[in-house]
Write a protein that holds these residues in place. Sequence first.
Motif, PDB file in Angstrom:
ATOM      1  N   LEU A  44      -0.904 -11.689  -6.752  1.00  0.00           N
ATOM      2  CA  LEU A  44      -1.335 -10.180  -6.327  1.00  0.00           C
ATOM      3  C   LEU A  44      -1.226  -9.980  -4.884  1.00  0.00           C
ATOM      4  O   LEU A  44      -0.910  -8.586  -4.555  1.00  0.00           O
ATOM      5  CB  LEU A  44      -2.658  -9.977  -6.890  1.00  0.00           C
ATOM      6  N   PRO A  45      -1.262 -10.793  -3.941  1.00  0.00           N
ATOM      7  CA  PRO A  45      -1.337 -10.473  -2.519  1.00  0.00           C
ATOM      8  C   PRO A  45       0.053 -10.094  -2.275  1.00  0.00           C
ATOM      9  O   PRO A  45       0.445  -9.295  -1.274  1.00  0.00           O
ATOM     10  CB  PRO A  45      -1.584 -11.741  -1.826  1.00  0.00           C
ATOM     11  N   ILE A  46       0.983 -10.188  -2.974  1.00  0.00           N
ATOM     12  CA  ILE A  46       2.433  -9.986  -2.504  1.00  0.00           C
ATOM     13  C   ILE A  46       2.652  -8.372  -2.497  1.00  0.00           C
ATOM     14  O   ILE A  46       3.174  -7.842  -1.666  1.00  0.00           O
ATOM     15  CB  ILE A  46       3.473 -10.626  -3.497  1.00  0.00           C
ATOM     16  N   PRO A  47       2.652  -7.763  -3.682  1.00  0.00           N
ATOM     17  CA  PRO A  47       2.663  -6.202  -3.571  1.00  0.00           C
ATOM     18  C   PRO A  47       1.702  -5.451  -2.648  1.00  0.00           C
ATOM     19  O   PRO A  47       1.841  -4.590  -2.005  1.00  0.00           O
ATOM     20  CB  PRO A  47       2.359  -5.822  -4.985  1.00  0.00           C
ATOM     21  N   ILE A  48       0.378  -6.334  -2.407  1.00  0.00           N
ATOM     22  CA  ILE A  48      -0.565  -5.559  -1.589  1.00  0.00           C
ATOM     23  C   ILE A  48      -0.035  -5.694  -0.040  1.00  0.00           C
ATOM     24  O   ILE A  48      -0.076  -4.886   0.769  1.00  0.00           O
ATOM     25  CB  ILE A  48      -1.970  -6.352  -1.799  1.00  0.00           C
ATOM     26  N   ILE A  49       0.462  -6.971   0.363  1.00  0.00           N
ATOM     27  CA  ILE A  49       1.093  -7.014   1.614  1.00  0.00           C
ATOM     28  C   ILE A  49       2.209  -6.263   2.077  1.00  0.00           C
ATOM     29  O   ILE A  49       2.434  -5.591   2.860  1.00  0.00           O
ATOM     30  CB  ILE A  49       1.282  -8.500   2.113  1.00  0.00           C
ATOM     31  N   VAL A  50       3.175  -5.963   0.723  1.00  0.00           N
ATOM     32  CA  VAL A  50       4.396  -5.173   0.808  1.00  0.00           C
ATOM     33  C   VAL A  50       3.978  -3.597   1.191  1.00  0.00           C
ATOM     34  O   VAL A  50       4.535  -2.924   1.819  1.00  0.00           O
ATOM     35  CB  VAL A  50       5.314  -5.491  -0.135  1.00  0.00           C
ATOM     36  N   PHE A  51       2.993  -3.337   0.315  1.00  0.00           N
ATOM     37  CA  PHE A  51       2.545  -1.973   0.580  1.00  0.00           C
ATOM     38  C   PHE A  51       1.623  -1.583   1.855  1.00  0.00           C
ATOM     39  O   PHE A  51       2.069  -0.757   2.460  1.00  0.00           O
ATOM     40  CB  PHE A  51       1.483  -1.633  -0.739  1.00  0.00           C
ATOM     41  N   GLY A  52       0.993  -2.728   2.443  1.00  0.00           N
ATOM     42  CA  GLY A  52       0.305  -2.591   3.600  1.00  0.00           C
ATOM     43  C   GLY A  52       1.365  -2.317   4.674  1.00  0.00           C
ATOM     44  O   GLY A  52       1.321  -1.605   5.778  1.00  0.00           O
ATOM     45  N   VAL A  53       2.464  -3.243   4.663  1.00  0.00           N
ATOM     46  CA  VAL A  53       3.615  -3.156   5.687  1.00  0.00           C
ATOM     47  C   VAL A  53       4.289  -1.798   5.680  1.00  0.00           C
ATOM     48  O   VAL A  53       4.573  -1.284   6.661  1.00  0.00           O
ATOM     49  CB  VAL A  53       4.342  -4.280   5.373  1.00  0.00           C
ATOM     50  N   MET A  54       4.515  -1.246   4.431  1.00  0.00           N
ATOM     51  CA  MET A  54       5.280  -0.107   4.392  1.00  0.00           C
ATOM     52  C   MET A  54       4.471   1.140   4.961  1.00  0.00           C
ATOM     53  O   MET A  54       4.758   1.996   5.550  1.00  0.00           O
ATOM     54  CB  MET A  54       5.447   0.205   2.808  1.00  0.00           C
TER      55      MET A  54
ATOM     56  N   LEU B 250       2.004   0.612   7.177  1.00  0.00           N
ATOM     57  CA  LEU B 250       2.151   0.559   8.754  1.00  0.00           C
ATOM     58  C   LEU B 250       3.414   0.895   9.411  1.00  0.00           C
ATOM     59  O   LEU B 250       3.400   1.558  10.549  1.00  0.00           O
ATOM     60  CB  LEU B 250       1.603  -1.097   9.302  1.00  0.00           C
ATOM     61  N   ALA B 251       4.457   0.587   8.692  1.00  0.00           N
ATOM     62  CA  ALA B 251       5.747   1.080   9.203  1.00  0.00           C
ATOM     63  C   ALA B 251       5.970   2.701   9.284  1.00  0.00           C
ATOM     64  O   ALA B 251       6.250   3.279  10.137  1.00  0.00           O
ATOM     65  CB  ALA B 251       6.792   0.472   8.274  1.00  0.00           C
ATOM     66  N   ALA B 252       5.502   3.261   8.317  1.00  0.00           N
ATOM     67  CA  ALA B 252       5.386   4.706   8.134  1.00  0.00           C
ATOM     68  C   ALA B 252       4.600   5.413   9.270  1.00  0.00           C
ATOM     69  O   ALA B 252       4.920   6.295   9.878  1.00  0.00           O
ATOM     70  CB  ALA B 252       4.872   5.071   6.927  1.00  0.00           C
ATOM     71  N   ILE B 253       3.323   4.548   9.625  1.00  0.00           N
ATOM     72  CA  ILE B 253       2.551   5.176  10.502  1.00  0.00           C
ATOM     73  C   ILE B 253       3.282   4.863  11.954  1.00  0.00           C
ATOM     74  O   ILE B 253       3.029   5.672  12.737  1.00  0.00           O
ATOM     75  CB  ILE B 253       1.024   4.431  10.508  1.00  0.00           C
ATOM     76  N   GLY B 254       4.019   3.583  12.275  1.00  0.00           N
ATOM     77  CA  GLY B 254       4.492   3.463  13.211  1.00  0.00           C
ATOM     78  C   GLY B 254       5.752   4.415  13.556  1.00  0.00           C
ATOM     79  O   GLY B 254       5.946   4.845  14.898  1.00  0.00           O
ATOM     80  N   SER B 255       6.623   4.840  12.564  1.00  0.00           N
ATOM     81  CA  SER B 255       7.624   5.784  12.720  1.00  0.00           C
ATOM     82  C   SER B 255       7.222   7.053  13.045  1.00  0.00           C
ATOM     83  O   SER B 255       7.792   7.829  13.914  1.00  0.00           O
ATOM     84  CB  SER B 255       8.639   5.442  11.599  1.00  0.00           C
ATOM     85  N   SER B 256       6.066   7.370  12.351  1.00  0.00           N
ATOM     86  CA  SER B 256       5.610   8.879  12.680  1.00  0.00           C
ATOM     87  C   SER B 256       4.986   8.922  14.123  1.00  0.00           C
ATOM     88  O   SER B 256       5.139  10.158  14.628  1.00  0.00           O
ATOM     89  CB  SER B 256       4.786   9.094  11.761  1.00  0.00           C
TER      90      SER B 256
END
Length: 81
Positions: free
Chosen positions: A59-69, A71-77
């Motif tokens: 279960l942590p795999i999709p949670i971490i991937v979603f969190g990184v996505m 954070l990447a969206a917030i960082g790019s914006s």
Amino acid sequence: MVLGIVGAALSLIPFVGIFLCWLPALLGIIFGFIGLGTANRTGGFRRRESITAIVCGFLPIPIIVFGVMILAAIGSSAHAS
């Protein structure tokens, strides 16, 4: 099963969860598969708990991937502004 649940819970912590959740989740997966093998040899005793440990370990795999996505969206914006 407890290690899988702990790994899933730790993955919900922002930033730090990425580094903390992998070990309990991995151990939950390993022990879940060991328990599943034991359950198959003993006629299905505690099979549900073994499957729950495996699912909670993965279960942590999709949670971490979603969190990184996120954070990447917030960082790019923030970078675009």
